[in-house]
Design an enzyme around this catalytic site. Structure first.
Site, PDB file in Angstrom:
ATOM      1  N   HIS A   1      -8.778  -0.292  -3.456  1.00  0.00           N
ATOM      2  CA  HIS A   1      -7.356  -0.697  -4.234  1.00  0.00           C
ATOM      3  C   HIS A   1      -8.567  -1.400  -4.647  1.00  0.00           C
ATOM      4  O   HIS A   1      -8.199  -1.995  -5.641  1.00  0.00           O
ATOM      5  CB  HIS A   1      -6.234  -0.750  -3.634  1.00  0.00           C
ATOM      6  CG  HIS A   1      -5.881  -2.016  -2.863  1.00  0.00           C
ATOM      7  ND1 HIS A   1      -5.740  -1.744  -1.759  1.00  0.00           N
ATOM      8  CD2 HIS A   1      -6.074  -2.994  -3.001  1.00  0.00           C
ATOM      9  CE1 HIS A   1      -5.618  -2.887  -1.186  1.00  0.00           C
ATOM     10  NE2 HIS A   1      -5.941  -3.598  -1.918  1.00  0.00           N
TER      11      HIS A   1
ATOM     12  N   ASP B   1      -7.129   4.709   2.393  1.00  0.00           N
ATOM     13  CA  ASP B   1      -7.725   3.218   1.401  1.00  0.00           C
ATOM     14  C   ASP B   1      -8.863   2.535   1.837  1.00  0.00           C
ATOM     15  O   ASP B   1      -8.780   1.156   2.238  1.00  0.00           O
ATOM     16  CB  ASP B   1      -6.331   2.155   1.610  1.00  0.00           C
ATOM     17  CG  ASP B   1      -6.268   0.853   0.473  1.00  0.00           C
ATOM     18  OD1 ASP B   1      -7.559   1.153  -0.496  1.00  0.00           O
ATOM     19  OD2 ASP B   1      -5.267   0.086   0.615  1.00  0.00           O
TER      20      ASP B   1
ATOM     21  N   SER C   1      -7.637  -8.818   0.312  1.00  0.00           N
ATOM     22  CA  SER C   1      -7.323  -7.430   0.852  1.00  0.00           C
ATOM     23  C   SER C   1      -9.293  -7.133   1.117  1.00  0.00           C
ATOM     24  O   SER C   1      -9.928  -7.336   0.047  1.00  0.00           O
ATOM     25  CB  SER C   1      -6.960  -6.454  -0.217  1.00  0.00           C
ATOM     26  OG  SER C   1      -5.956  -5.925   0.298  1.00  0.00           O
TER      27      SER C   1
END
Length: 352
Positions: A87, A118, A201
């Protein structure tokens, strides 16, 4: 979980204090909050451990910038491969990477992405001297209460470090669906109290042995507080999953072994006569697959896997994400209104 979840991925890059948010800032430290042996000047052992780990690992954590925002990544090898969240890269194929302690942007391109877990790998166009790959630990040895440091670029503040502990293991988490994420269901995640914010992230969750035990991925939010972050609840994809997927992406450009359990069926949510979700109805069965071998048929409504109740397709997916291929489980289901069970040896989820 009562709290909602938010991907801790791309930040707009905006900083609450622009004077301290320049790329490559090294004004980062961590101390032992509340330690009874802490002394002025940083004389306690825990603080020394923090500083040693930061010195060891932070050079391997990078900032990744796309046209739509920024996130973090971890130097995976000395060839310039960098692992991050799918993402974070989104639909982009080219990126700007800034190494810790540097203000010089480096060009990078997408190697491959695997949104179902992911994870993604990008590669630097040219490998600079002194590039330092991170060391990945054995995430099966992660234990409740272990001290962790989260490293990345939260809110665009590059080379930032927060500290906490492993507050839970084995979490199965469903990510929110966004433009850059299909809403992956990820099993065996590491829960940490170390602060994880947008921009974190793809960054590193690290133990005191200077090993990456997970990739920071998302944080919980509190719906009743208008989506504000729920302090101290963040999640990281375990290192074992990261290395398995990254190795395949680098070698083959795709994932051939997902490492995820599967029944070998296609299903959808089943609704009862009151239009309430009441299971997952089988709409197709793969010939020779686990479900077929156990006698499940089209039209069967799955209501439980092992000890986990199933009332929708999402809950079925979540239950399977917490299990491993080869596991033997009892599947409860109804057929023609009659309750039945079947013992199933789970297979491996096929990849596109």
């Amino acid at each position: 979980m009562l709290a909602a979840l938010v991907l801790a991925g791309c930040s707009s890059g905006a900083s609450p204090d622009s004077s301290s948010a320049e790329n490559g800032s090294q004004a980062v430290s961590a101390t032992a909050s509340g330690s009874p042996t802490a002394q002025p000047g940083g004389g306690n052992q825990l603080q020394s451990d923090y500083q040693r780990v930061i010195k060891d690992v932070l050079p391997s954590v990078v900032q990744i910038t796309t046209a739509s925002g920024l996130g973090s990544g971890i130097v995976y090898d000395d060839k310039g491969d960098i692992v991050t969240n799918a993402h974070v890269v989104g639909t982009a194929t080219t990126f700007t990477v800034t190494l810790a302690g540097s203000t010089k942007p480096l060009d990078a391109a997408l190697v491959a992405s695997y949104p179902d877990s992911d994870l993604a790998v990008i590669k630097l166009s040219s490998t600079p001297d002194g590039l330092k790959p991170a060391s990945f630990g054995d995430s099966t040895k992660v234990e409740l209460g272990q001290i962790t440091l989260a490293m990345g670029s939260p809110l665009g503040l590059s080379s930032s470090v927060t500290q906490g502990i492993v507050s839970a293991t084995g979490r199965t988490v469903t990510e929110p669906s966004t433009q850059g994420s299909p809403g992956a269901v990820i099993g065996n995640m590491v829960q940490t109290s170390a602060a994880i914010n947008p921009g974190n992230s793809g960054g590193a969750l690290v133990n005191l042995s200077s090993q990456v035990i997970g990739i920071n991925t998302l944080a919980a939010t509190e719906p009743e507080a208008n989506g504000a972050a729920a302090p101290g609840i963040g999640f990281a994809i375990p290192a074992s999953t990261v290395t398995s997927i990254a190795d395949q992406l680098i070698k083959d450009g795709k994932v051939g072994n997902s490492g995820r359990a599967a029944l070998g069926i296609t299903a959808r949510t089943f609704f009862d006569q009151n239009f309430r979700p009441a299971g997952a109805v089988v709409v197709a069965v793969a010939a020779g697959g686990p479900a077929d071998s156990a006698g499940l048929q089209v039209g069967d409504v799955i209501t439980r896997i092992g000890d986990t109740a199933v009332d929708s397709l999402n809950s079925l997916t979540t239950a399977l994400a917490s299990l491993a291929p080869g596991s033997k489980v009892t599947v409860a289901y109804t057929r023609d209104g009659q309750s039945r069970t079947a013992d199933v040896t789970l297979g491996t989820l096929e990849t596109p």
